[in-house]
Design a protein around this motif. Structure first.
Motif, PDB file in Angstrom:
ATOM      1  N   VAL A 127      33.127  36.605  43.102  1.00 16.45           N
ATOM      2  CA  VAL A 127      33.870  36.636  44.385  1.00 16.45           C
ATOM      3  C   VAL A 127      34.370  38.035  44.620  1.00 16.45           C
ATOM      4  O   VAL A 127      34.182  38.920  44.060  1.00 16.45           O
ATOM      5  CB  VAL A 127      35.288  35.718  44.332  1.00 16.45           C
ATOM      6  N   HIS A 128      34.567  37.742  46.218  1.00 14.81           N
ATOM      7  CA  HIS A 128      34.928  39.415  46.652  1.00 14.81           C
ATOM      8  C   HIS A 128      36.217  39.282  47.756  1.00 14.81           C
ATOM      9  O   HIS A 128      36.466  38.048  48.131  1.00 14.81           O
ATOM     10  CB  HIS A 128      33.803  39.793  47.503  1.00 14.81           C
ATOM     11  N   GLY A 129      36.879  40.300  47.919  1.00 12.07           N
ATOM     12  CA  GLY A 129      38.188  40.186  48.487  1.00 12.07           C
ATOM     13  C   GLY A 129      39.311  39.467  48.098  1.00 12.07           C
ATOM     14  O   GLY A 129      39.278  38.508  47.246  1.00 12.07           O
ATOM     15  N   GLY A 130      40.479  39.884  48.786  1.00 14.71           N
ATOM     16  CA  GLY A 130      41.683  39.468  48.469  1.00 14.71           C
ATOM     17  C   GLY A 130      42.036  39.316  46.883  1.00 14.71           C
ATOM     18  O   GLY A 130      41.933  40.298  46.206  1.00 14.71           O
ATOM     19  N   LEU A 131      42.677  38.261  46.319  1.00 13.03           N
ATOM     20  CA  LEU A 131      43.042  38.169  45.078  1.00 13.03           C
ATOM     21  C   LEU A 131      42.374  37.110  44.263  1.00 13.03           C
ATOM     22  O   LEU A 131      42.356  36.208  45.005  1.00 13.03           O
ATOM     23  CB  LEU A 131      44.623  38.115  45.033  1.00 13.03           C
ATOM     24  N   SER A 132      42.238  37.344  42.916  1.00 20.40           N
ATOM     25  CA  SER A 132      41.639  36.175  42.203  1.00 20.40           C
ATOM     26  C   SER A 132      42.176  36.216  40.686  1.00 20.40           C
ATOM     27  O   SER A 132      42.816  37.409  40.359  1.00 20.40           O
ATOM     28  CB  SER A 132      40.070  36.497  42.067  1.00 20.40           C
ATOM     29  N   GLY A 133      41.968  35.333  39.840  1.00 26.59           N
ATOM     30  CA  GLY A 133      42.481  35.613  38.629  1.00 26.59           C
ATOM     31  C   GLY A 133      42.876  33.993  37.912  1.00 26.59           C
ATOM     32  O   GLY A 133      42.295  33.264  38.125  1.00 26.59           O
ATOM     33  N   VAL A 134      44.116  34.219  37.045  1.00 26.28           N
ATOM     34  CA  VAL A 134      44.299  32.905  36.310  1.00 26.28           C
ATOM     35  C   VAL A 134      45.793  32.828  36.183  1.00 26.28           C
ATOM     36  O   VAL A 134      46.593  33.982  36.139  1.00 26.28           O
ATOM     37  CB  VAL A 134      43.638  32.979  35.042  1.00 26.28           C
ATOM     38  N   THR A 135      46.381  31.798  36.505  1.00 26.08           N
ATOM     39  CA  THR A 135      47.836  31.189  36.475  1.00 26.08           C
ATOM     40  C   THR A 135      48.185  30.702  34.994  1.00 26.08           C
ATOM     41  O   THR A 135      46.915  30.030  34.707  1.00 26.08           O
ATOM     42  CB  THR A 135      48.278  30.515  37.346  1.00 26.08           C
ATOM     43  N   PHE A 136      49.187  30.704  34.262  1.00 29.49           N
ATOM     44  CA  PHE A 136      49.305  30.185  33.208  1.00 29.49           C
ATOM     45  C   PHE A 136      50.637  29.446  33.336  1.00 29.49           C
ATOM     46  O   PHE A 136      51.777  29.874  34.235  1.00 29.49           O
ATOM     47  CB  PHE A 136      49.653  31.169  32.145  1.00 29.49           C
TER      48      PHE A 136
END
Length: 378
Positions: free
Chosen positions: A171-180
């Motif tokens: 993916v591109h742009g903004g924020l990405s990741g993982v929540t816990f």
């Protein structure tokens, strides 16, 4: 005997990403196939290959979920890879009900990124961001506010091409990741690469990023008092050594955000900094050097060790500024070796970032360390 509580991880350099991945998977060992969530970081030499790398690492490890990003350099336990083709990954075994990947705030706001189940709001997150995203500081603040802890950590991609991120896909742009969820035990701390060289000053007049008056005096006069007139007239010299620190409001640790000095107007006695400023704010001047950076890293390692409370470190993530590493600590992966020497030999991956994220703010010239710990019942 191998400690099965430690997360499997691997890292390698090679001009061919396939060879690098084979070496990294071999290093991780057979336990990697029991994983659920992986963190993957690659240098920008491999950015165009990232879709293929993601597909291959899934096939070779059997791990279904992946997050990460591209950086100009990446980190592993006691090992920096800078300006060379390399990759590193770490695999966790968290239950899939305890984490959820997301890409973009729209997905988050609709609830698609949140751990499911009654009474199970997300508690903490690891995020990767794109520096070209409009209003990124506001986005970080909003996202952190959605966490039960009010806390996120991560970094801004430092790729010299497209700044790709991973959230089960490229993916591109903004924020990405993982929540816990709150059931994932973590400890995190930030270390500064700069130290204040004088008292806190009050901004009386400013417009956009230009400061006119400090402490009811011309801004440049105050700067000269602390840094010497010779240094203030040589901006090229000052810009690599002297910075501006903006204290974080309501922070009992004395935390501050470091911003660059970008311009001096000698005639009108003005300062321009790499941040919007307004009357009523405070600032300090600070310096960046190896000695203060080492002292603060040692302090941070002591703090996070106390925070861990004797629990086993299963693995960690480190997001450090591109101006740290060998630029600040010297050669031979000195910064990462300090982490190993201070906390022990545990799996660690991460990358060199354009900026670092901790709590609800974007920092510069810092290192952000996040540890995954044994749960209290382990």
């Amino acid at each position: 005997m191998q400690d099965n509580r430690l997360f499997p991880y691997g890292h390698a350099r090679d001009v061919d990403w396939r060879e690098a991945l084979v070496c990294a998977v071999e290093m991780a060992g057979p336990r990697v196939r029991g994983g659920t969530l992986g963190f993957l970081y690659v240098t920008d030499s491999f950015e165009s290959d990232l879709p293929d790398i993601l597909s291959a690492v899934r096939e070779q490890t059997g791990v279904p979920h992946w997050t990460g990003c591209v950086g100009s350099g990446i980190c592993a336990t006691a090992q920096e890879y800078l300006d060379e083709p390399a990759l590193a990954f770490m695999v966790t075994d968290f239950p899939e009900t305890e984490f959820h990947l997301f890409a973009g705030m729209d997905a988050y706001r609709t609830g698609k990124s949140r751990p499911t189940g009654p009474g199970r709001p997300p508690y903490f997150a690891i995020v990767h961001g794109d520096s070209q995203t409009p209003d990124l500081p506001d986005l970080v603040r909003e996202f952190a506010g959605q966490m039960g802890s009010g806390f996120i950590t991560g970094g801004i991609c430092s790729s010299r091409t497209d700044g790709a991120q991973l959230a089960d896909e490229v993916v591109h742009g903004g924020l990405s990741g993982v929540t816990f969820s709150e059931n994932i035990a973590v400890a995190t701390r930030l270390t500064q690469g700069c130290s204040p060289i004088g008292p806190t000053h009050h901004i009386n007049e400013a417009r956009n990023n230009v400061i006119f008056r400090l402490d009811d005096r011309p801004a440049l006069d105050v700067f000269n008092d602390e840094t010497s007139d010779i240094l203030s007239r040589d901006l090229q010299r000052a810009a690599g050594f002297i910075f501006v620190a903006m204290p974080v409001k309501n922070d009992d640790r004395g935390d501050y955000m470091v911003r660059t000095l970008v311009g001096i107007d000698i005639e009108r006695k003005l300062l321009a900094i790499g941040e919007y400023a307004e009357a009523g704010q405070s600032l300090m001047f600070c310096k960046r050097d190896s000695g203060t950076a080492r002292e603060d890293l040692e302090r941070m390692l002591s703090d996070i060790s106390r925070l861990a409370g004797g629990r086993k470190i299963r693995g960690g993530l480190y997001f450090t500024c591109v101006w740290r590493g060998q630029n600040l600590f010297g050669p031979d992966s000195a910064e990462l070796r300090m982490i190993r020497d201070g906390l022990g030999d545990f799996p660690l991956v991460g990358f060199f970032a354009n900026a670092e994220i901790s709590h609800d703010k974007i920092y510069g010239y810092t290192g952000v360390l996040t540890l995954f710990l044994d749960s209290p019942t382990s």
